[in-house]
Motif scaffolding. Structure first.
Motif, short mmCIF file in Angstrom:
data_model
loop_
_atom_site.label_atom_id
_atom_site.label_comp_id
_atom_site.label_asym_id
_atom_site.label_seq_id
_atom_site.Cartn_x
_atom_site.Cartn_y
_atom_site.Cartn_z
N ASP A 1 0.85 -1.18 0.00
CA ASP A 1 0.00 0.00 0.00
C ASP A 1 0.89 1.24 0.00
O ASP A 1 2.11 1.15 0.10
CB ASP A 1 -0.97 -0.01 1.17
N THR A 2 0.29 2.37 -0.10
CA THR A 2 1.06 3.61 -0.25
C THR A 2 1.32 4.31 1.07
O THR A 2 1.72 5.47 1.07
CB THR A 2 0.32 4.56 -1.21
N SER A 3 1.15 3.63 2.20
CA SER A 3 1.31 4.31 3.49
C SER A 3 2.74 4.80 3.71
O SER A 3 2.94 5.87 4.30
CB SER A 3 0.87 3.40 4.64
N ALA A 4 3.74 4.07 3.23
CA ALA A 4 5.13 4.54 3.39
C ALA A 4 5.36 5.79 2.56
O ALA A 4 6.04 6.72 3.01
CB ALA A 4 6.11 3.45 3.00
N ALA A 5 4.81 5.84 1.35
CA ALA A 5 4.96 7.03 0.52
C ALA A 5 4.25 8.22 1.16
O ALA A 5 4.76 9.33 1.17
CB ALA A 5 4.41 6.77 -0.88
N SER A 6 3.08 7.98 1.74
CA SER A 6 2.34 9.05 2.42
C SER A 6 3.11 9.55 3.63
O SER A 6 3.15 10.75 3.90
CB SER A 6 0.97 8.56 2.86
#
Length: 180
Positions: free
Chosen positions: A34-39
């Motif tokens: 998921d994109t949580s690290a990018a966020s």
């Protein structure tokens, strides 16, 4: 003779501030995360730089002198410092990404650059968080992931680490039009 008021007239909007920036991390879809690290990167990227590039000269000998003509442009790698939270979210994601490129245990990895390289951005902001310039780094992937120093004496610090992204080239958008 220049006066201080002349100087102030050219320092419009109080000058660009090195503390006003945002890093937009991206992840390759091949990671399947998921994109949580990018966020989280928007908040946890504590330092970076605006990009550098240079044109290497080609020296051509002519009658005892070397004449320099423009050669090829080279782009520096892009470095980002990241604060490490206790869940290691960004660090863990970058380690997985690095392993996707080239595995730790053997020489296997994803071979198609479009599977592991992504575009990322650093945005220079004004004091009201309005974008002044956006630099887009094209075809990035983590080339170097630094160590994290552990130290009994570092009682007033939060861990951080550096990641150096390989970059093919960069472009810049000033908000009203693309410059490069």
């Amino acid at each position: 003779m220049a006066r201080i008021d002349d100087f102030r007239a050219f320092l419009t909007q109080g000058g660009a501030r090195p503390t006003q920036f945002r890093v937009n991390l991206a992840l390759p879809t091949a990671l399947g995360l998921d994109t949580s690290a990018a966020s989280a990167g928007v908040f946890m990227c504590s330092a970076t730089s605006l990009p550098a590039s240079s044109i290497q000269p080609i020296e051509v000998p002519y009658r005892g002198r070397n004449i320099k003509v423009a050669g090829e442009r080279t782009f520096q790698n892009w470095q980002v410092r990241i604060l490490n939270d206790s869940d290691f979210l960004i660090r863990k994601t970058l380690e997985l990404w690095s392993n996707l490129v080239l595995e730790h245990a053997d020489t296997a990895g994803v071979v198609r650059p479009t599977s592991y390289a992504v575009d990322m951005q650093v945005v220079q902001l004004d004091r009201n968080e309005v974008a002044l310039r956006t630099y887009t780094f094209h075809n990035c992937w983590p080339q170097n992931l630094s160590d994290i120093n552990l130290d009994f004496g570092a009682i007033t610090q939060i861990e951080d680490f550096n990641v150096e992204f390989s970059v093919d080239y960069w472009t810049v958008d000033s908000g009203d039009s693309t410059i490069i």
